[in-house]
Design a protein around this motif. Structure first.
Motif, short mmCIF file in Angstrom:
data_model
loop_
_atom_site.label_atom_id
_atom_site.label_comp_id
_atom_site.label_asym_id
_atom_site.label_seq_id
_atom_site.Cartn_x
_atom_site.Cartn_y
_atom_site.Cartn_z
N GLY A 186 0.86 -1.17 0.00
CA GLY A 186 0.00 0.00 0.00
C GLY A 186 0.89 1.23 0.00
N LEU A 187 0.61 2.18 -0.87
CA LEU A 187 1.53 3.29 -1.09
C LEU A 187 0.76 4.58 -1.27
CD1 LEU A 187 4.62 3.94 -1.79
CD2 LEU A 187 3.93 3.68 -4.16
N ILE A 188 1.18 5.63 -0.57
CA ILE A 188 0.66 6.98 -0.81
C ILE A 188 1.85 7.88 -1.10
CG2 ILE A 188 -1.46 6.75 0.52
CD1 ILE A 188 -0.07 8.14 2.85
N LYS A 189 1.68 8.77 -2.05
CA LYS A 189 2.82 9.57 -2.51
C LYS A 189 2.42 11.00 -2.81
CE LYS A 189 6.42 9.73 -6.03
NZ LYS A 189 7.17 8.96 -7.04
N ALA A 190 3.31 11.91 -2.43
CA ALA A 190 3.21 13.31 -2.82
C ALA A 190 4.43 13.64 -3.67
CB ALA A 190 3.16 14.22 -1.59
N ALA A 191 4.20 14.32 -4.79
CA ALA A 191 5.28 14.67 -5.70
C ALA A 191 5.20 16.15 -6.06
CB ALA A 191 5.23 13.82 -6.96
N TYR A 192 6.35 16.78 -6.10
CA TYR A 192 6.45 18.20 -6.47
C TYR A 192 7.36 18.32 -7.68
CZ TYR A 192 7.73 23.14 -6.31
OH TYR A 192 7.95 24.45 -6.64
N GLN A 193 6.96 19.13 -8.66
CA GLN A 193 7.77 19.31 -9.87
C GLN A 193 7.61 20.73 -10.39
OE1 GLN A 193 9.36 16.58 -12.23
NE2 GLN A 193 10.36 18.49 -12.82
N ASP A 194 8.72 21.41 -10.59
CA ASP A 194 8.70 22.64 -11.37
C ASP A 194 9.92 22.65 -12.27
OD1 ASP A 194 10.90 23.60 -9.92
OD2 ASP A 194 9.69 24.85 -8.60
N LYS A 195 10.22 23.79 -12.85
CA LYS A 195 11.27 23.85 -13.85
C LYS A 195 12.64 23.48 -13.29
CE LYS A 195 13.28 26.99 -17.28
NZ LYS A 195 13.24 28.36 -17.86
N ASN A 196 12.90 23.82 -12.04
CA ASN A 196 14.25 23.66 -11.49
C ASN A 196 14.33 22.76 -10.26
OD1 ASN A 196 15.60 25.55 -13.31
ND2 ASN A 196 14.36 27.11 -12.28
N MET A 197 13.19 22.21 -9.83
CA MET A 197 13.21 21.40 -8.62
C MET A 197 12.18 20.29 -8.72
SD MET A 197 12.46 22.57 -4.70
CE MET A 197 12.20 21.35 -3.42
N ARG A 198 12.46 19.18 -8.09
CA ARG A 198 11.50 18.08 -7.97
C ARG A 198 11.72 17.39 -6.63
NH1 ARG A 198 14.29 14.93 -13.03
NH2 ARG A 198 16.13 14.09 -11.97
N ALA A 199 10.66 16.81 -6.11
CA ALA A 199 10.76 16.12 -4.82
C ALA A 199 9.67 15.07 -4.73
CB ALA A 199 10.62 17.12 -3.66
N ASN A 200 9.96 14.00 -4.02
CA ASN A 200 9.01 12.90 -3.84
C ASN A 200 9.05 12.43 -2.40
OD1 ASN A 200 8.26 12.14 -6.82
ND2 ASN A 200 10.48 12.35 -6.81
N LEU A 201 7.88 12.20 -1.84
CA LEU A 201 7.76 11.59 -0.52
C LEU A 201 6.66 10.55 -0.60
CD1 LEU A 201 8.42 11.40 2.50
CD2 LEU A 201 6.69 13.17 2.90
N ALA A 202 7.02 9.29 -0.34
CA ALA A 202 6.06 8.18 -0.42
C ALA A 202 6.22 7.29 0.81
CB ALA A 202 6.28 7.37 -1.69
N LEU A 203 5.10 6.97 1.42
CA LEU A 203 5.08 6.07 2.57
C LEU A 203 4.35 4.79 2.18
CD1 LEU A 203 4.15 8.64 5.38
CD2 LEU A 203 6.44 7.86 4.67
N MET A 204 4.74 3.68 2.79
CA MET A 204 4.17 2.40 2.38
C MET A 204 3.91 1.50 3.57
SD MET A 204 7.52 0.48 0.78
CE MET A 204 9.07 0.42 1.71
N ALA A 205 3.10 0.48 3.31
CA ALA A 205 2.83 -0.57 4.29
C ALA A 205 2.59 -1.85 3.52
CB ALA A 205 1.61 -0.22 5.14
N GLY A 206 2.59 -2.99 4.22
CA GLY A 206 2.34 -4.27 3.58
C GLY A 206 3.45 -5.26 3.83
N THR A 207 3.23 -6.48 3.37
CA THR A 207 4.23 -7.53 3.60
C THR A 207 5.53 -7.25 2.86
OG1 THR A 207 3.30 -8.87 1.81
CG2 THR A 207 2.46 -9.28 4.03
N TYR A 208 5.45 -6.59 1.70
CA TYR A 208 6.68 -6.20 0.99
C TYR A 208 7.55 -5.30 1.86
CZ TYR A 208 9.64 -3.21 -1.88
OH TYR A 208 10.70 -2.48 -2.36
N ALA A 209 6.95 -4.28 2.47
CA ALA A 209 7.70 -3.37 3.34
C ALA A 209 8.23 -4.11 4.55
CB ALA A 209 6.82 -2.20 3.76
N GLN A 210 7.42 -4.99 5.12
CA GLN A 210 7.84 -5.72 6.32
C GLN A 210 9.02 -6.63 6.04
OE1 GLN A 210 4.63 -7.87 8.13
NE2 GLN A 210 5.95 -8.95 9.57
#
Length: 361
Positions: free
Chosen positions: A70-94
């Motif tokens: 399970g994954l939720i993500k926030a992404a920011y993008q403009d001409k000169n900058m980008r950023a990503n923050l994603a949190l997860m849960a589930g057996t894959y993460a465990q």
């Protein structure tokens, strides 16, 4: 452990194409997305504790409905900058982040990128990022097959460090270099003082062909046990017709037998993946693979021939909606030694059936 992610969530992080400032200004700078994948696996070896093979990190529970990712993500993008923050849960993460500190085990991405050229697609990114290695990712709906290959499960899915990348104006070439904390690491292991390095070179002559070369060089052990590891991942993805596509991949690695040794233990894994799109809703796919780790560098068995295993799988996919897919896969392993857990014993074979339901927004 494994693999660089090409998904609808990434927003051009790995293969950005030149865009005008006007088009960038018209885009929303912040976007949010979510992904969830439920699964059920029946393993005919019937492990009593429901935990399956220790070299698998996805869909690794027997006879129970569970959340793989399970994954939720926030992404920011403009001409000169980008950023990503994603949190997860589930057996894959465990399972896949079991070695990380408690506060970091549910971080899927946390990175910031700065464009360092006014006229060229030249970026520096730093933080926790998807791996630059491999043809499969942790996000199931983006892969040809339902489950991950042995090569993907046993090479990095994520990495932590700094990356500099350049994409040509026509988008055909991308080259990057990395300084990393280690082989699929957020925090370094105690006693490790080494930096690791990697590269990625991708060539896309057209929309139907992708060729990729990726590498890793470094030591992932405490300094007193230092062993240099060298790894290379090579694959090509080909859309041969409107319905039929294939991916051919080959991983090979070498690690010093002892600290300072000139002798190395080798492991390698060839793969063939195929997909046929029957219509807008139905698809059929399969995979043939082999994983040879005779000396137990990545998968330790303690048996005379180590891990020398053939794998085969066949999956049928049904797209219920554009953002919901139901998948079923039958998969088997055959090994030279009895390496697969079967209750309190071991077997040379393992066969299992997995179904999954994935949705994304």
């Amino acid at each position: 452990m494994k693999k660089y992610i090409i998904t609808a969530f990434i927003l051009g992080v790995f293969f950005p194409k030149a865009q005008s400032s006007d088009s960038l200004a018209a885009q929303p700078k912040i976007s949010f997305s979510a992904y969830a994948e439920l699964f059920y696996t029946y393993d005919f070896n019937e492990p009593a504790n429901h935990l399956r093979q220790n070299f698998l990190y996805s869909y690794n529970r027997h006879n129970e409905v569970n959340l793989n990712l399970g994954l939720i993500k926030a992404a920011y993008q403009d001409k000169n900058m980008r950023a990503n923050l994603a949190l997860m849960a589930g057996t894959y993460a465990q399972d896949n982040l079991a070695a990380e500190q408690d506060a970091l085990r549910y971080v899927n991405e946390a990175n910031i990128g700065i464009k360092i050229s006014k006229n060229k697609n030249l970026w520096i990114d730093a933080g926790i990022m998807p791996s630059h290695i491999g043809w499969e990712s942790a996000i199931g709906k983006d892969n040809i097959n339902l489950t991950r290959s042995l090569a993907a499960e046993n090479s990095p899915y994520f990495e932590t460090g700094t990356k500099i990348s350049y994409t040509t104006d026509n988008g055909k070439w991308m080259v990057s270099g990395m300084v990393l904390n280690g082989w699929q690491r957020i925090a370094k292991p105690e006693g490790n003082q080494s930096l690791s390095f990697g590269h990625q070179l991708t060539y896309k002559p057209n929309d139907k062909i992708t060729l990729n070369s990726s590498s890793f060089i470094g030591n992932d052990k405490p300094q007193k046990d230092k062993k240099m590891r060298y790894f290379h991942d090579l694959f090509g993805s080909f859309q041969l017709t409107d319905q039929f596509s294939t991916t051919l991949g080959f991983d090979i690695g070498a690690e010093q037998k002892e600290k300072g040794s000139e002798n190395y233990n080798l492991w390698y894994s060839p793969n063939i993946l195929m997909k046929y799109q029957l219509n807008d809703q139905w698809a059929l796919a399969g995979r043939l693979e082999y994983y040879n780790d005779e000396n137990g560098v990545i998968i330790s068995t303690g048996t005379p021939n180590g891990f020398q295993t053939f794998g085969y799988s066949l999956n049928l996919d049904y797209a219920i909606f554009k953002n919901v897919v139901f998948r079923t896969e039958a998969r088997g392993f055959t090994s030279k030694d009895a390496v697969f857990m079967k209750n309190d014993n071991f077997s040379k074979g393992n066969f299992f059936i997995t179904t999954s339901l994935a949705a994304w927004f």
